[in-house]
Each structure stands twice: as structure tokens, then as C-alpha cells.
Write a protein that holds these residues in place. Structure first.
Motif, PDB file in Angstrom:
ATOM      1  N   LEU A   1       0.800  -1.220   0.000  1.00 44.42           N
ATOM      2  CA  LEU A   1       0.000   0.000   0.000  1.00 44.42           C
ATOM      3  C   LEU A   1       0.838   1.278   0.000  1.00 44.42           C
ATOM      4  CD1 LEU A   1      -2.677  -1.410   2.363  1.00 44.42           C
ATOM      5  CD2 LEU A   1      -3.222  -0.307   0.197  1.00 44.42           C
TER       6      LEU A   1
ATOM      7  N   ALA B   1      -7.175   0.066   5.276  1.00 45.73           N
ATOM      8  CA  ALA B   1      -7.462  -0.554   3.975  1.00 45.73           C
ATOM      9  C   ALA B   1      -6.970  -1.995   3.932  1.00 45.73           C
ATOM     10  CB  ALA B   1      -6.813   0.267   2.859  1.00 45.73           C
TER      11      ALA B   1
ATOM     12  N   GLN C   1     -15.343  -3.548  -7.934  1.00 44.95           N
ATOM     13  CA  GLN C   1     -14.888  -2.497  -7.029  1.00 44.95           C
ATOM     14  C   GLN C   1     -15.177  -2.880  -5.583  1.00 44.95           C
ATOM     15  OE1 GLN C   1     -15.820   1.849  -7.638  1.00 44.95           O
ATOM     16  NE2 GLN C   1     -17.040   1.481  -5.808  1.00 44.95           N
TER      17      GLN C   1
ATOM     18  N   TRP D   1      -4.879  -1.789  -6.163  1.00 51.43           N
ATOM     19  CA  TRP D   1      -5.428  -0.485  -5.819  1.00 51.43           C
ATOM     20  C   TRP D   1      -4.903   0.540  -6.823  1.00 51.43           C
ATOM     21  CZ3 TRP D   1      -2.147   3.545  -5.038  1.00 51.43           C
ATOM     22  CH2 TRP D   1      -0.830   3.250  -4.671  1.00 51.43           C
TER      23      TRP D   1
ATOM     24  N   ARG E   1      -9.147   3.775  -5.214  1.00 51.89           N
ATOM     25  CA  ARG E   1     -10.012   2.629  -5.458  1.00 51.89           C
ATOM     26  C   ARG E   1      -9.268   1.339  -5.135  1.00 51.89           C
ATOM     27  NH1 ARG E   1     -10.738   1.939 -10.555  1.00 51.89           N
ATOM     28  NH2 ARG E   1     -12.628   0.740 -10.345  1.00 51.89           N
ATOM     29  N   VAL E   2      -9.999   0.356  -4.648  1.00 52.20           N
ATOM     30  CA  VAL E   2      -9.486  -0.994  -4.444  1.00 52.20           C
ATOM     31  C   VAL E   2     -10.353  -1.927  -5.280  1.00 52.20           C
ATOM     32  CG1 VAL E   2      -9.024  -2.834  -2.793  1.00 52.20           C
ATOM     33  CG2 VAL E   2      -8.700  -0.442  -2.115  1.00 52.20           C
TER      34      VAL E   2
ATOM     35  N   PHE F   1      -0.550   4.578  -1.389  1.00 50.25           N
ATOM     36  CA  PHE F   1      -2.008   4.582  -1.254  1.00 50.25           C
ATOM     37  C   PHE F   1      -2.344   5.679  -0.246  1.00 50.25           C
ATOM     38  CE2 PHE F   1      -6.033   3.096   0.624  1.00 50.25           C
ATOM     39  CZ  PHE F   1      -6.772   2.786  -0.510  1.00 50.25           C
TER      40      PHE F   1
END
Length: 361
Positions: free
Chosen positions: A125, A181, A285, A250, A262-263, A128
Motif C-alpha cells: 500500500l 485498507a 470495485q 489499488w 479505489r481498491v 495509497f
């Protein structure tokens, strides 16, 4: 990167960034005992009866010209698009193109992208992160009134866990964001759709699992062609077919007024050599910080000619989403403009993908 390949990836990016829809997984499956091939009339019947194409449009697809259209929506917040084109190439060529995340990450509009390890790791991540404007908005968030799509529990956790007067508040917010997340993704991989939770950024909450199931109920007909694939989208992580592969990634993209985190889960089904559907790809999504409340992009590679010296397939796409801000007088204007632009972009994308894949022969 060649101009042609770059153009194809711009097409892929258009498709991925719109994060489309679900209707086709039902209607394509509901086509009665359809045997999809270029010479078999059942595919043409599917185009006419299920999608509502006229004779000229069916002929255009058969002759290698892309056709796109909007599909009926049940509510103003829904957008459904359909697109199809015949490509003189092997279906595997499209799958390789669609899953090349390195190329995707280099395209304009993609500010950052990362593919999750198996199992996901905190290092996946890196980058992110919320933009500074989102962090300022987050500071003032409260359930029912927030500029970022979040569950009420997350809004409260941010307020409770962050020292908003700290000099490094942005770093603190994004570290907490990445931790949250990762945990939510791990929970989703164990529990499935119920872990997607509820968005409480507006007065009326959005229950994402129920909304996702509602999108998949676009047709009351049970799927006949791809029942295992359809069921897996609903019951993940249970009932996984042997010929299905999951990838999670992501992205931080800018396709609207503000950058969006977005993931996404990519589900790729490989058909058997005798199956008419060579591949089915779903992009589901799992989270979006703005715009899309629920979304699913479906691509089908349907075998065409049987001649191994001249392979071909129909690339059939269904794009759609449930979006905020499309209701009311102002929303209807936004919806009309967004739909018109998306139909045009999808047509251009399909043509570019076709030219690139055929040029690689």
C-alpha cells in the motif's frame, strides 16, 4: 512503448477507470442455449433480443466494427453500457493486455497503482494516500455529511485516532488509512461481500453488499452459460471454480474533478478449449473514495472462427455502476453528459484494442 500499444492501453484505462457493470453477466447467461460462434445465428439472436441491436448494428459487429449503447437502468443512479467488436486475434492476447498492470500504471490519469501480494502485505500500500484536500475534508467529516465515501465507524476512527493539530498530520492520516485498507481487504478475503460495509457519507446510507446484489439482479433469469462464474461473484470467497484466478490491486486515479482511491478485485475465468466463452473477466470495485458507490466491469472473450490459422473472438463488454449525484434536475444533466461521453469513449477504446491486437498478428 509503441504508439499503437499506448493507444490500446488508453482504451483499457478508459474501461477500467469507468468501473462498469453487471447486466451482461445475467443477460448473456440467460440467452437460451446459445452457442456463440461467428456463423451460428444464436449469437446474432442474443445481440438482437437481449441487447436490442438492429440488423445494421449486428452486421457492424460481425464485420469488425465496434457497437456501443446504453442499457436500460432501473434508477437514475444506475448506468449500464454495452459494447462489442469482433477481433481477428487469439483471446489470450486480450487477457495479456488487460492484465498488464505495469503498462496501466504509466498511463495519464493513473497517479499511482499497486498490485497486492498473496496474502496482502502492508508494503503493498505504499503511495495509497489521500490528497491534501481530502485530508482537510476528512477533518470535518461526520456521519451523513462527508466529502469522502466512508462507513460511520471509519469516520469515527479517524477522528479518534488522528492528532489533527500535528505537523505531520497528512502522514499520520495516510498511515492510518493504509492500515485500515489492508485490514478491510483481509476481512473481505475471509468474509466476502458482507465485509464491504456501509457508506455513511450522505444522509441516506449506502449498503454496499445489498447494492451489489441488486446490480446482479438486473435480470430475474438465472444464468445458464456461466453459472459458476456468476455464483462466485456473489458468494466469494466460497464456491471458487478451479478455472478462476483472483488478483487484487489499488489505484489512485483522476477521471473526475478530484483524484479517487479505489481498491479492485479482478476475477479471471478461463474456459475449456471446447467452451465458446474462452475467458470472462470481472473487475469488482471493493472501495472508492469518490463517485462510484458500487461498480463491476465485465469482459467476455467469445470464440469466433475455428480456423487456427486465423483465430478470432468477440470482445463483449458490459459497463456500469451505481453513482452518487445523478438524481434531481442537476444530476440528470450530469448523467446525460457522462453517459454520452462514456459511450463514445468505449467505442473508441474497443476500436483501439482491436487495431492493436490485430496488428500483433
Amino acid at each position: 512503448m509503441s504508439d499503437a500499444m499506448d493507444g490500446a492501453w488508453r482504451g483499457i484505462a478508459i474501461i477500467k477507470s469507468f468501473m462498469p457493470a453487471v447486466a451482461l453477466v445475467v443477460v448473456i447467461a440467460a440467452a437460451p442455449a446459445a452457442t456463440f460462434s461467428q456463423s451460428n445465428p444464436d449469437l446474432q439472436t442474443f445481440f438482437r433480443q437481449n441487447i436490442g441491436l438492429n440488423e445494421d448494428q449486428v452486421a457492424m459487429i460481425r464485420n469488425g466494427q465496434p457497437v456501443t449503447k446504453t442499457l436500460p437502468s432501473r434508477t437514475p443512479a444506475e448506468i449500464f453500457l454495452f459494447g462489442a467488436v469482433y477481433i481477428h486475434a487469439a483471446p489470450e492476447a486480450y487477457v495479456r493486455l488487460a492484465r498488464d498492470f505495469d503498462r496501466l500504471s504509466k498511463l495519464p490519469g493513473y497517479l499511482a497503482l499497486g498490485v497486492f501480494s498473496n496474502p496482502p502485505q502492508p508494503s503493498d500500500l505504499k503511495n495509497f494516500a489521500f490528497e491534501n484536500d481530502d485530508i482537510q475534508d476528512l477533518k470535518n467529516c461526520k456521519p451523513g455529511d462527508c466529502q469522502i465515501q466512508l462507513p460511520a465507524s471509519s469516520i469515527e476512527e479517524f477522528h479518534r485516532s488522528i492528532n489533527w493539530s500535528a505537523a505531520d498530520v497528512n502522514e499520520e492520516v495516510n498511515q492510518f488509512l493504509q492500515k485500515t485498507a489492508l485490514q478491510r481487504l483481509l476481512t473481505y478475503q475471509q468474509e466476502g461481500n458482507q465485509a464491504l460495509g456501509v457508506y455513511n457519507d450522505k444522509r441516506d446510507p449506502t449498503e454496499v453488499p445489498q447494492q451489489f446484489a441488486y446490480m446482479l439482479s438486473y435480470s430475474k433469469a438465472l444464468p445458464e452459460r456461466l453459472p459458476d462464474f456468476y455464483q462466485y461473484l456473489l458468494s466469494y470467497p466460497n464456491a471458487k471454480p478451479e478455472n478462476v484466478e483472483d488478483t487484487f490491486y489499488w489505484a489512485r486515479v483522476k477521471f473526475g474533478l478530484k483524484p479517487t482511491l479505489r481498491v479492485v478485485q479482478t476475477v479471471t475465468m478461463r474456459g475449456n478449449p471446447a467452451d465458446q466463452v474462452a475467458y470472462a473477466i470481472a473487475e469488482k470495485q471493493l472501495y472508492s473514495s469518490h463517485y462510484f458507490e458500487t461498480a463491476l466491469d465485465l469482459s467476455f472473450c467469445v470464440r469466433g472462427r475455428d480456423d487456427p490459422k486465423q483465430p478470432g473472438f468477440y470482445l463483449i463488454m458490459a459497463m456500469g455502476s451505481e453513482q452518487a449525484g445523478l438524481t434531481g434536475p442537476k444530476g440528470s444533466i450530469v448523467r446525460k453528459a457522462a453517459v454520452g461521453r462514456s459511450v463514445s469513449n468505449l467505442k473508441d477504446a474497443l476500436m483501439t484494442i482491436k487495431k492493436t491486437l490485430e496488428g500483433d498478428q
